[in-house]
Scaffold this active site. Structure first.
Site, PDB file in Angstrom:
ATOM      1  N   ASN A 648      -0.237  16.256 -46.273  1.00 48.02           N
ATOM      2  CA  ASN A 648      -0.503  17.000 -45.035  1.00 48.02           C
ATOM      3  C   ASN A 648      -1.397  18.199 -45.287  1.00 48.02           C
ATOM      4  O   ASN A 648      -2.312  18.496 -44.519  1.00 48.02           O
ATOM      5  CB  ASN A 648       0.813  17.467 -44.411  1.00 48.02           C
ATOM      6  CG  ASN A 648       1.318  16.516 -43.351  1.00 48.02           C
ATOM      7  OD1 ASN A 648       0.551  15.761 -42.770  1.00 48.02           O
ATOM      8  ND2 ASN A 648       2.604  16.544 -43.093  1.00 48.02           N
ATOM      9  N   GLU A 684       9.221  12.654 -43.328  1.00 48.35           N
ATOM     10  CA  GLU A 684       8.734  11.461 -44.029  1.00 48.35           C
ATOM     11  C   GLU A 684       9.874  10.590 -44.539  1.00 48.35           C
ATOM     12  O   GLU A 684       9.671   9.728 -45.386  1.00 48.35           O
ATOM     13  CB  GLU A 684       7.840  11.871 -45.213  1.00 48.35           C
ATOM     14  CG  GLU A 684       8.546  12.595 -46.340  1.00 48.35           C
ATOM     15  CD  GLU A 684       8.612  14.105 -46.156  1.00 48.35           C
ATOM     16  OE1 GLU A 684       8.721  14.803 -47.156  1.00 48.35           O
ATOM     17  OE2 GLU A 684       8.565  14.577 -44.997  1.00 48.35           O
TER      18      GLU A 684
END
Length: 771
Positions: A648, A684
């Site tokens: 990210n 996640e």
């Protein structure tokens, strides 16, 4: 003077009942529903004069209710630990479906999971009662941070100044301060690590629940009404709270709280006040696994609705009936040892629907019900005649049975059906097959009834249901008569594509409890006990055990004969009606499709369209129970995308979201069976749940998913395990009957996932073996 006394007397007659509500914290939107109930007059309408007290942080707010300083209080799942210590408190209703208690860390710290909090400094509450869910998560994960117990109203500033590594706060409150200063934070939520506990719950003390049950009901009713009002009129309530309760809080902050609490309460998908006893039992098992609770706790002892029913127990049975049960001490019950899904003797253990009813009835009558071991239904009937059984769990009256049994009010009404080979026609009229051999289990009541109604029917006596279905499959019999529940259950399990339900009888099999007629008081006792079972509980048991759908097939021959004889004009009329019906059906289908989509929304993750954590909590229990019933393995895997935070940070959140969607699609495409499930638990982290595969088969499936994810070839420069995006897996494969509960599986999979990460990531760790 007399007039003044008279006026005071009249005023006292109409004054509301004075009660105190003790808040768990300082005034804020967290308690908006209670303010709304007071300010909008919902309490007053029911004759309640309510004082709402802010938390005195030097006192234990739960003990203030226990000792009678206040009649009502607000607390979270810590209440269960108080109950384990026999403290006299009663839970009235949950308000928050999830706890808002979370851990905050600065983005710059790279502490984005509880595992990274080992030996880190966490600013924590002075009292365990205020942050128990977080402590339970640490215990659950084996994480040991250093707890700095100097937290106060403004101590979140210590995190801003990097004086501590992490801070315990409320999802609806402290994140606002960081947002206001433009500081990015991580939120570590226990719900994402298997600790999805209830948040704020309204509770009272045993004295209030026992002496004033009607007042408790009124307070609950007005409070729930207040919460609906508060969430539907946020701006109005923000102004009231700002002016009368939390004067130091800004309008902007209160609005932030209001929006955050909307997500926690989830009123649009779960009615406010909904309480799931299964979820409470899960919490208790969790506490027990970690040594926080040692003794067994009966949920019904401290949930107000059940507790209130127990208060009235003495009014359910009269003194004669109570005296009889005290002397009796135990009720002996006979069952049909092979009659699923109703009941079965499974290697000495009573299972099926009647096993669940037995537990309810035991609580209602207050003494144990012991199952008498028999091998066949005929043996059970013989035992009943010999008075070796006091009751039968599920029977129907017949002339023969009336000689030795009385019969309670029926508590199950099940349709009778006929099963034939798959290639036989649908049977519109049962009397049309009286010339064919049709099987019925010897000793079953409907056999006697059908012989009287259809004297010409060629009924063949059989040992049991399985014997009947086998003979129909082998075409030794034309058909077999049984209940929709039992025949449907066995067809789905063993005869799909071979047998079918070809017709039904007008009669319904009405089943109740058979009681020995030489002790007639038993009938009276069980009639009263059955009456106490709620419709909701009946439906829960039916939904759990009976999933059979019965659809009639049309026999078009008579219709075609009739159609040939009708006039042309009538055909035109018929076509016109069909056209209208078609439009109506299209509209109905459209509505159903819309409704289906709205259900899907409540159980799916918005970003990935995988099932969400809420649905995971529901399916986990159901699939585990299903695997136990079918003697299958249960297979459960936890999965994390490797080094996702660096991904990210490197590629941005938009690419991060795209990667999550691509990985989710990859997992979906890798699962092919109807009862293979995949969930996004948060961030996640994913879960994969299935049953019926061996360890080797399950490992091959998960290894395939791992490889498919890497084969997506999503570039990830900061992945130490590969140049592409990868995932690590912790997989548990077990005989379902060896698993105590879902939490045990979750904990094992979590430990295996951690091991897979320690071993270099992009690995599958299964049952302590890394592959």
């Amino acid at each position: 003077m007399k007039l003044l006394i008279f006026l005071l007397f009249i005023t006292s007659l109409y004054a509301g009942e004075k009660i105190v509500l003790q808040l768990k914290w300082l005034h804020q939107f967290q308690f908006a529903g209670y303010y709304a109930a007071k300010e909008k007059g919902f309490y007053n309408e029911l004759g309640l004069d309510v004082e709402i007290r802010e938390r005195d942080r030097s006192k234990n707010n739960i003990e203030q209710v226990i000792n009678g300083e206040a009649q009502y209080g607000i607390a979270d799942s810590i209440l269960f630990l108080y109950r384990s210590k026999k403290e006299p408190l009663v839970i009235v209703t949950p308000i928050f479906q999830h706890t808002p208690n979370v851990i905050l860390t600065l983005k710059s710290s790279d502490i984005d999971s509880p595992y990274k909090l080992n030996n880190k400094k966490l600013l924590f509450y002075k009292k365990d009662t205020d942050g128990f869910g977080i402590l339970a998560m640490f215990e659950h994960l084996g994480v040991k941070p250093y707890l700095d117990r100097t937290k106060d109203k403004k101590s979140y500033e210590a995190l801003m100044k990097h004086e501590v590594d992490a801070y315990t706060g409320y999802l609806s409150n402290e994140p606002f301060y960081f947002k206001e200063k433009g500081m990015d934070i991580n939120i570590i939520n226990p719900a994402n690590y298997g600790l999805d506990l209830y948040g704020d719950m309204l509770f009272t003390n045993k004295d209030e629940a026992t002496k004033h049950p009607e007042r408790v009901k009124k307070f609950k009713e007005a409070t729930i009404k207040g919460w609906y009002y508060a969430l539907e009129h946020k701006d109005e309530m923000i102004k009231i709270i700002k002016s009368k309760y939390a004067k130091n809080k800004s309008i902007k902050h209160l609005r932030y709280e209001a929006d955050a609490l909307e997500e926690i309460i989830q009123r649009k998908s779960i009615p406010i006040g909904t309480l799931d006893k299964g979820r409470i039992r899960y919490t208790l098992e969790l506490y027990k696994d970690h040594g926080l609770i040692e003794n067994e706790i009966d949920v019904d002892d401290y949930i107000f609705d059940s507790f209130n029913k127990k208060i009235d127990k003495n009014t359910i049975l009269n003194s004669k009936e109570n005296d009889y049960l005290k002397k009796k001490k135990v009720i002996k019950m006979c069952i049909d040892p092979d009659w699923m899904p109703f009941e079965k003797n499974d290697r000495g253990k009573h299972i099926g629907m009647t096993a669940e009813y037995k537990q309810i009835l035991e609580k209602e009558i207050g003494i144990p019900i012991e199952v008498v071991q028999t091998k066949t239904w005929q043996d059970s009937l013989k035992f009943g005649k010999e008075r070796k059984c006091d009751i039968f769990s599920l029977v129907m009256p017949t002339k023969e049975r009336l000689k030795y049994l009385d019969f309670s009010t029926p508590y199950l009404k099940i349709p009778l059906v006929i099963v034939t080979n798959i290639d036989e026609f649908f049977i519109n009229d049962i009397s049309s097959v009286t010339n064919k051999k049709i099987g019925v289990v010897d000793g079953y009541a409907y056999g006697e009834i059908l012989r009287e109604k259809y004297p010409k029917m060629n009924l063949v006596k059989l040992k049991n249901l399985k014997d009947g279905l086998e003979k129909v499959r082998n075409k030794e019999l034309f058909g077999f008569i049984g209940t929709l529940a039992t025949t449907g259950y066995h067809i789905q399990k063993n005869y799909i594509g071979e047998l079918k339900i070809a017709g039904k009888f007008d009669e319904k099999w009405e089943l109740g409890i058979g009681t020995r007629n030489d002790e007639p008081i038993l009938k009276s006792i069980f009639d009263k006990a059955i009456k106490q079972i709620s419709l909701k509980k009946h439906q829960e048991i039916l939904n759990k055990w009976i999933s059979v759908k019965y659809e009639q097939e049309m026999d078009y021959k008579p219709i075609l004969k009739w159609a040939l004889g009708i006039s042309f004009v009538f055909i035109i009329v018929l076509l016109f009606i069909l056209r209208i019906n078609r439009k109506l059906n299209l509209e109905i289908r459209s509505r159903k499709e819309t409704e289906r989509k709205l259900q899907e929304l409540s159980i799916t993750d918005e970003l990935t369209t995988l099932y969400n954590r809420r649905y995971f909590n529901i399916i986990f229990t159901k699939l585990l129970n299903s695997a136990k019933r079918d003697n299958h393995n249960i297979c459960f895997a936890l999965m994390d995308i490797d080094f996702f935070k660096p991904y990210n940070d490197t590629y941005g959140h938009i690419m991060g979201d795209k990667a999550l969607r691509d990985v989710s699609r990859c997992i979906k495409d890798s699962l092919s069976r109807a009862d293979d499930y995949c969930f996004r638990l948060g961030g996640e982290e994913f879960a994969i749940l299935f049953k019926g595969l061996s360890k080797e088969q399950a490992t091959k499936l998960i290894k395939g998913i791992k490889q498919n994810i890497e084969d997506l070839k999503i570039e990830h420069k900061k992945n130490g395990a590969s140049q592409y995006l990868t995932a690590s897996f912790g997989l548990v494969v077990k005989d379902a009957k060896e698993v105590k509960n879902e939490n045990e599986l979750y904990r094992e999979a979590d430990a295996l996932l951690y091991k897979a990460k320690e071993n270099g990531r992009n690995k599958v760790c299964v049952n302590d073996e890394t592959v």
